[in-house]
Motif scaffolding. Structure first.
Motif, PDB file in Angstrom:
ATOM      1  N   GLY A 178      19.998   0.696  -6.148  1.00 12.92           N
ATOM      2  CA  GLY A 178      19.285   1.937  -6.465  1.00 12.92           C
ATOM      3  C   GLY A 178      17.879   1.945  -5.879  1.00 12.92           C
ATOM      4  O   GLY A 178      17.420   2.959  -5.339  1.00 12.92           O
ATOM      5  N   PHE A 179      17.193   0.798  -5.961  1.00 14.34           N
ATOM      6  CA  PHE A 179      15.811   0.775  -5.481  1.00 14.34           C
ATOM      7  C   PHE A 179      15.757   0.871  -3.955  1.00 14.34           C
ATOM      8  O   PHE A 179      14.930   1.595  -3.398  1.00 14.34           O
ATOM      9  CB  PHE A 179      15.102  -0.498  -5.969  1.00 14.34           C
ATOM     10  N   LEU A 180      16.651   0.165  -3.278  1.00 15.94           N
ATOM     11  CA  LEU A 180      16.673   0.234  -1.809  1.00 15.94           C
ATOM     12  C   LEU A 180      17.105   1.633  -1.347  1.00 15.94           C
ATOM     13  O   LEU A 180      16.585   2.164  -0.362  1.00 15.94           O
ATOM     14  CB  LEU A 180      17.596  -0.834  -1.229  1.00 15.94           C
ATOM     15  N   ARG A 181      18.035   2.244  -2.086  1.00 15.77           N
ATOM     16  CA  ARG A 181      18.420   3.634  -1.778  1.00 15.77           C
ATOM     17  C   ARG A 181      17.191   4.539  -1.862  1.00 15.77           C
ATOM     18  O   ARG A 181      16.936   5.350  -0.973  1.00 15.77           O
ATOM     19  CB  ARG A 181      19.476   4.107  -2.793  1.00 15.77           C
ATOM     20  N   ASP A 182      16.395   4.338  -2.923  1.00 17.45           N
ATOM     21  CA  ASP A 182      15.209   5.183  -3.088  1.00 17.45           C
ATOM     22  C   ASP A 182      14.175   4.941  -1.988  1.00 17.45           C
ATOM     23  O   ASP A 182      13.471   5.855  -1.568  1.00 17.45           O
ATOM     24  CB  ASP A 182      14.576   4.961  -4.471  1.00 17.45           C
ATOM     25  N   ILE A 183      14.070   3.698  -1.547  1.00 15.99           N
ATOM     26  CA  ILE A 183      13.152   3.408  -0.441  1.00 15.99           C
ATOM     27  C   ILE A 183      13.535   4.252   0.779  1.00 15.99           C
ATOM     28  O   ILE A 183      12.699   4.898   1.411  1.00 15.99           O
ATOM     29  CB  ILE A 183      13.156   1.895  -0.109  1.00 15.99           C
ATOM     30  N   TRP A 184      14.832   4.288   1.082  1.00 15.63           N
ATOM     31  CA  TRP A 184      15.283   5.083   2.240  1.00 15.63           C
ATOM     32  C   TRP A 184      15.151   6.580   1.970  1.00 15.63           C
ATOM     33  O   TRP A 184      14.712   7.344   2.824  1.00 15.63           O
ATOM     34  CB  TRP A 184      16.730   4.717   2.590  1.00 15.63           C
ATOM     35  N   LEU A 185      15.522   6.965   0.760  1.00 19.86           N
ATOM     36  CA  LEU A 185      15.473   8.392   0.403  1.00 19.86           C
ATOM     37  C   LEU A 185      14.047   8.944   0.545  1.00 19.86           C
ATOM     38  O   LEU A 185      13.824   9.979   1.182  1.00 19.86           O
ATOM     39  CB  LEU A 185      15.966   8.576  -1.039  1.00 19.86           C
ATOM     40  N   PHE A 186      13.089   8.212  -0.008  1.00 19.85           N
ATOM     41  CA  PHE A 186      11.717   8.731   0.016  1.00 19.85           C
ATOM     42  C   PHE A 186      11.046   8.516   1.369  1.00 19.85           C
ATOM     43  O   PHE A 186      10.101   9.212   1.698  1.00 19.85           O
ATOM     44  CB  PHE A 186      10.910   8.150  -1.151  1.00 19.85           C
ATOM     45  N   VAL A 215       5.606   3.938   4.720  1.00 16.68           N
ATOM     46  CA  VAL A 215       4.927   3.052   3.775  1.00 16.68           C
ATOM     47  C   VAL A 215       5.918   2.246   2.921  1.00 16.68           C
ATOM     48  O   VAL A 215       5.698   1.071   2.643  1.00 16.68           O
ATOM     49  CB  VAL A 215       3.926   3.861   2.893  1.00 16.68           C
ATOM     50  N   TYR A 216       7.044   2.858   2.564  1.00 13.72           N
ATOM     51  CA  TYR A 216       7.998   2.157   1.689  1.00 13.72           C
ATOM     52  C   TYR A 216       8.744   1.062   2.453  1.00 13.72           C
ATOM     53  O   TYR A 216       9.039   0.005   1.892  1.00 13.72           O
ATOM     54  CB  TYR A 216       8.993   3.157   1.089  1.00 13.72           C
ATOM     55  N   LEU A 217       9.030   1.328   3.719  1.00 13.89           N
ATOM     56  CA  LEU A 217       9.720   0.302   4.514  1.00 13.89           C
ATOM     57  C   LEU A 217       8.786  -0.880   4.775  1.00 13.89           C
ATOM     58  O   LEU A 217       9.200  -2.038   4.792  1.00 13.89           O
ATOM     59  CB  LEU A 217      10.214   0.900   5.833  1.00 13.89           C
ATOM     60  N   LYS A 218       7.505  -0.555   4.940  1.00 15.64           N
ATOM     61  CA  LYS A 218       6.518  -1.625   5.130  1.00 15.64           C
ATOM     62  C   LYS A 218       6.424  -2.463   3.845  1.00 15.64           C
ATOM     63  O   LYS A 218       6.343  -3.692   3.898  1.00 15.64           O
ATOM     64  CB  LYS A 218       5.154  -0.998   5.459  1.00 15.64           C
ATOM     65  N   ALA A 219       6.464  -1.778   2.730  1.00 21.66           N
ATOM     66  CA  ALA A 219       6.412  -2.486   1.439  1.00 21.66           C
ATOM     67  C   ALA A 219       7.632  -3.387   1.278  1.00 21.66           C
ATOM     68  O   ALA A 219       7.521  -4.519   0.800  1.00 21.66           O
ATOM     69  CB  ALA A 219       6.341  -1.473   0.295  1.00 21.66           C
ATOM     70  N   LEU A 220       8.785  -2.881   1.695  1.00 21.35           N
ATOM     71  CA  LEU A 220      10.019  -3.669   1.616  1.00 21.35           C
ATOM     72  C   LEU A 220       9.902  -4.938   2.466  1.00 21.35           C
ATOM     73  O   LEU A 220      10.219  -6.046   2.014  1.00 21.35           O
ATOM     74  CB  LEU A 220      11.206  -2.808   2.095  1.00 21.35           C
ATOM     75  N   ALA A 223       1.249   3.888  -3.386  1.00 30.15           N
ATOM     76  CA  ALA A 223       2.649   3.885  -2.968  1.00 30.15           C
ATOM     77  C   ALA A 223       3.034   2.500  -2.436  1.00 30.15           C
ATOM     78  O   ALA A 223       4.084   1.953  -2.793  1.00 30.15           O
ATOM     79  CB  ALA A 223       2.872   4.946  -1.899  1.00 30.15           C
ATOM     80  N   HIS A 224       2.187   1.938  -1.601  1.00 36.82           N
ATOM     81  CA  HIS A 224       2.496   0.659  -0.969  1.00 36.82           C
ATOM     82  C   HIS A 224       2.620  -0.463  -2.001  1.00 36.82           C
ATOM     83  O   HIS A 224       3.646  -1.151  -2.064  1.00 36.82           O
ATOM     84  CB  HIS A 224       1.413   0.303   0.057  1.00 36.82           C
ATOM     85  N   PHE A 225       1.576  -0.643  -2.802  1.00 37.92           N
ATOM     86  CA  PHE A 225       1.585  -1.782  -3.727  1.00 37.92           C
ATOM     87  C   PHE A 225       2.593  -1.585  -4.860  1.00 37.92           C
ATOM     88  O   PHE A 225       3.231  -2.536  -5.304  1.00 37.92           O
ATOM     89  CB  PHE A 225       0.185  -2.064  -4.267  1.00 37.92           C
ATOM     90  N   TYR A 226       2.723  -0.347  -5.346  1.00 35.12           N
ATOM     91  CA  TYR A 226       3.716  -0.092  -6.397  1.00 35.12           C
ATOM     92  C   TYR A 226       5.107  -0.439  -5.905  1.00 35.12           C
ATOM     93  O   TYR A 226       5.895  -1.075  -6.597  1.00 35.12           O
ATOM     94  CB  TYR A 226       3.683   1.384  -6.820  1.00 35.12           C
ATOM     95  N   CYS A 227       5.415   0.009  -4.681  1.00 33.07           N
ATOM     96  CA  CYS A 227       6.750  -0.193  -4.139  1.00 33.07           C
ATOM     97  C   CYS A 227       7.014  -1.685  -3.899  1.00 33.07           C
ATOM     98  O   CYS A 227       8.020  -2.236  -4.345  1.00 33.07           O
ATOM     99  CB  CYS A 227       6.881   0.609  -2.845  1.00 33.07           C
ATOM    100  N   ARG A 228       6.079  -2.328  -3.218  1.00 35.63           N
ATOM    101  CA  ARG A 228       6.248  -3.755  -2.910  1.00 35.63           C
ATOM    102  C   ARG A 228       6.377  -4.577  -4.193  1.00 35.63           C
ATOM    103  O   ARG A 228       7.283  -5.401  -4.333  1.00 35.63           O
ATOM    104  CB  ARG A 228       5.023  -4.231  -2.119  1.00 35.63           C
ATOM    105  N   ASN A 229       5.486  -4.322  -5.141  1.00 33.35           N
ATOM    106  CA  ASN A 229       5.449  -5.152  -6.348  1.00 33.35           C
ATOM    107  C   ASN A 229       6.620  -4.866  -7.296  1.00 33.35           C
ATOM    108  O   ASN A 229       7.060  -5.752  -8.022  1.00 33.35           O
ATOM    109  CB  ASN A 229       4.120  -4.971  -7.077  1.00 33.35           C
TER     110      ASN A 229
END
Lengths: 152, 302
Positions: free
Chosen positions: B244-252, B260-265, B218-224
């Motif tokens: 769309g991608f930032l929306r999904d970061i918040w959504l998930f 994990v997604y916010l850390k990746a961001l 999740a971390h590396f996929y999201c960040r990369n």
């Protein structure tokens, strides 16, 4: 008489799908198994002897974006999900909303099969869609900031 | 003139493999690596060379290779640096082509004739994606033997043109793991190279369960994936894609109850800030042809 097929939507990795195929095979031993998967993974599934029919799904950059339309009526439709309640799969449920089946199932972690009513499934989709709409505003603000910050 | 192999000598294509170096990324999956090497040598020493890029495995992988496959070259990265292990192996290869494998994947040698033919006919693609599968049924001859244009590949089974590696470079090491193929494809296409694929030539990916953590995925996929958008997405599509991608970061983040997604961001921003990007972007057509799955990073947790 031909038995109706059980349709499994491939929303998880091919490895996890294998578990879902086992579960469906045990639950509906006399019914053919069909799998709907994004077109780019059909090759990997073509050698799988447990699958009787394969359907390709057009996907976009947002995953399941195009509604899946199949004329057949299925014995059951199974949604394998990688979590306990199927959160985050709203787009998948939404893309499958016009499919016809006697019953719908969610397979949590591909370890069980749980009946889920069509209304509940629709409700899940609507809640996720509502959240998406609200968060799009935050996404747009964030996108503008990133574009400005990195001069993109 | 196009080269075809003689029907009197069905194994003629094996000679082409002498132009192919094999590069294997390895990390703490000794028995899988042993199986991969066994499969590579089951028809004899066919390859130009076999190189293992090892991320400082601590399970005896390197000792196993030294003892059982002394002809194999092992390069130790000195730590778990992800795809740096692959990079080391790719860049030290001397063959005209480099067959990239994971420690848990191996080619079906009998299926390689079409790609060997493409190589002999002077294929100029940057990479030829092989068909990565769970198993191979020899009786099935339905797949096309044609090497056709493609827009992606998996490191677990791809032939790199070494000229392309020299010109484009290997994977971006800061990606560490995941989506490195996507980034490389974008670099290749934006620099005028093509990527090809052959469905007939198969690599079996045994997908060993070891070292597969959902959090890391999740971390590396999201960040990369975010880095991919920032660096390669066409400017005209960028506002919509990023929204769309930032929306999904918040959504998930909300749906999965994970940070994990916010850390990746945050990490993606840091990396982008540290290294101003000069590479050319993809055209809209190229981006749509690659069709990156921007929801993929969010399918590992829940």
């Amino acid at each position: 008489m031909n038995k109706k097929a059980v349709l499994i939507i491939r929303t998880v990795s091919v490895e996890k799908l294998s578990k879902a195929l086992d579960l469906a095979g045990e639950r509906w031993p006399d019914h053919p198994l069909a799998v709907a998967s994004s077109i780019n993974r059909l090759n990997e599934l073509s050698d799988e002897p447990r699958i009787d029919h394969l359907y390709g799904i057009e996907t976009g950059t947002g995953g399941f974006e195009v509604p899946l339309v199949l004329d057949e009526t299925f014995e059951a439709i199974v949604f394998p999900v990688g979590n306990a309640h199927g959160s985050g799969y709203g787009n998948v449920f939404w893309a499958c909303r016009s499919l016809s089946a006697k019953s719908l199932y969610i397979s949590s972690y591909c370890q069980d099969l749980r009946v889920i009513g069509a209304f509940r499934l629709k409700l899940k989709c609507l809640i996720e869609k509502f959240l998406e709409d609200i968060l799009t505003v935050i996404g747009a603000i964030g996108a503008r900031r990133l574009i400005r910050q990195f001069d993109l | 003139m196009a080269r075809s192999f003689s029907p009197q000598n069905p194994d003629e294509y094996l000679q082409t493999l002498k132009r192919v170096s094999v590069a294997i990324l390895s990390y703490n999956r000794c028995s899988e690596l042993e199986e991969t090497l066994t499969q590579l040598y089951k028809k004899g020493d066919l390859w130009c060379e076999v190189i293992v890029g090892d991320n400082a495995s601590t399970d005896g992988s390197r000792a196993m290779v030294r003892e059982q496959f002394p002809q194999v070259k092992v390069l130790n990265t000195g730590g778990n640096h992800g795809i740096v292990g692959s990079n080391l192996a790719y860049t030290s290869a001397v063959g005209d082509w480099v067959l990239s494998l994971d420690d848990d994947s191996h080619p079906v040698i009998e299926s390689l004739a079409p790609v060997c033919r493409a190589i002999e006919n002077g294929c100029v693609a940057a990479a030829i994606a092989l068909s990565v599968r769970k198993k191979w049924i020899p009786a099935e001859k339905s797949e096309s033997e044609v090497v056709k244009p493609a827009f992606g590949f998996s490191s677990a089974g791809v032939l790199f043109n070494r000229k392309a590696i020299r010109e484009i470079g290997a994977y971006d090491p800061e990606l560490f793991l995941f989506t490195n193929e996507l980034h490389w494809t974008a670099r290749a296409l934006s620099k005028g190279w093509e990527v090809a694929a052959c469905d007939h030539s198969v690599v079996i990916h045994r997908s060993a369960p070891a070292n597969r953590s959902s959090w890391r995925h999740a971390h590396f996929y999201c960040r990369n994936t975010l880095l991919f958008l920032l660096r390669y997405a066409p400017k005209r599509l960028l506002p919509k894609l990023l929204t769309g991608f930032l929306r999904d970061i918040w959504l998930f983040t909300l749906l999965h109850g994970s940070g994990v997604y916010l850390k990746a961001l945050a990490e993606a921003r840091k990396l982008q800030k540290a290294k101003p990007w000069q590479e050319p972007r993809l055209s809209i057509e190229q981006f749509h042809a690659i069709k990156p799955d921007l929801r993929a990073p969010f399918s590992y947790l829940g």
